[in-house]
Design an enzyme around this catalytic site. Sequence first.
Site, short mmCIF file in Angstrom:
data_model
loop_
_atom_site.label_atom_id
_atom_site.label_comp_id
_atom_site.label_asym_id
_atom_site.label_seq_id
_atom_site.Cartn_x
_atom_site.Cartn_y
_atom_site.Cartn_z
CG HIS A 76 13.59 26.08 5.78
ND1 HIS A 76 12.35 25.96 5.19
CD2 HIS A 76 13.73 24.99 6.57
CE1 HIS A 76 11.76 24.85 5.63
NE2 HIS A 76 12.58 24.25 6.46
CB CYS B 191 10.41 27.68 0.96
SG CYS B 191 10.78 29.36 0.51
CD GLU B 192 3.48 26.71 0.19
OE1 GLU B 192 2.57 27.24 0.85
OE2 GLU B 192 3.38 25.58 -0.32
CG HIS B 193 6.20 31.07 2.19
ND1 HIS B 193 6.47 30.48 3.42
CD2 HIS B 193 4.89 30.84 1.94
CE1 HIS B 193 5.36 29.93 3.88
NE2 HIS B 193 4.39 30.13 3.01
CG HIS B 194 11.05 33.78 0.51
ND1 HIS B 194 10.63 33.24 1.71
CD2 HIS B 194 10.88 35.12 0.62
CE1 HIS B 194 10.24 34.21 2.52
NE2 HIS B 194 10.38 35.36 1.89
CD GLN C 216 11.41 20.91 7.84
OE1 GLN C 216 12.18 21.80 7.47
NE2 GLN C 216 11.66 20.19 8.92
CB CYS D 218 13.41 31.39 2.73
SG CYS D 218 12.77 30.32 4.02
#
Length: 244
Positions: A168, A99-102, A140, A170
């Site tokens: 996920h 994931c691009e956030h975490h 996703q 995260c």
Amino acid sequence: VLSKHVASNSSSADASASVGPRPSREEARAAVRTLIQWAGDDPDREGLLETPDRVIRSYEEFYSGYSQDPVGILKKTFEETNGYDEMVVLKDVEISSHCEHHMAPIIGRVHIGYLPDKGVVGISKLARIVNIYARRLQIQEKMTAQIADALDEVIHPRGVGVVIEAAHHCMTTRGIQKQGVMMVTSRMLASKDVTVATEDAVPTGLSGFLYNKWYVDELYDRVVVRPLKAVSRFSWRVIDAGII
């Protein structure tokens, strides 16, 4: 000329995104050492001495999709199909993304289906484009759209559908820490000449067909309890999900 699906200079989801010069390997190594120190450990102790190099090598695998172009992979099609014009389904394609956030893992499965027009594409190519988009920093929803759009734009099928179900990390290993949660996303595209009707006479268009008839394994009881259907030019034919 790079296609818009290649992310070496820009994100495939945002052509305006600008990526600066790639840091050197030594700069990347130093960054990993800094993170180890920030975490509270000593990057010079025996067990961590080679960790920066290992992390860099793993990143080369995790994010190899940025330098690959799915358009080139999908260009090769086969037209000798003896008039085959029904659904082509590749299900349970395993994915491992981040994931691009975490930058936490996204682990799941992708199901792809399309209605051929003039030709079909090798099934290994479908799995390859999944890998290309999965091996980038992702959400996703975006990955689902990218896979479907690439198929639609390159092989020009009468219709295409992509469904992803994934866990996920995260939210399973940090934050709210909820185990056993699966996220399901879908993207359905159909050309104007494709019209279908489910046995319930619900929505028209390929989206209703795929979304309501897709899952045959783990999501069978949770999402739908109906077999997959294939579209014929002249009539609906019910297909036993076990043979696909």
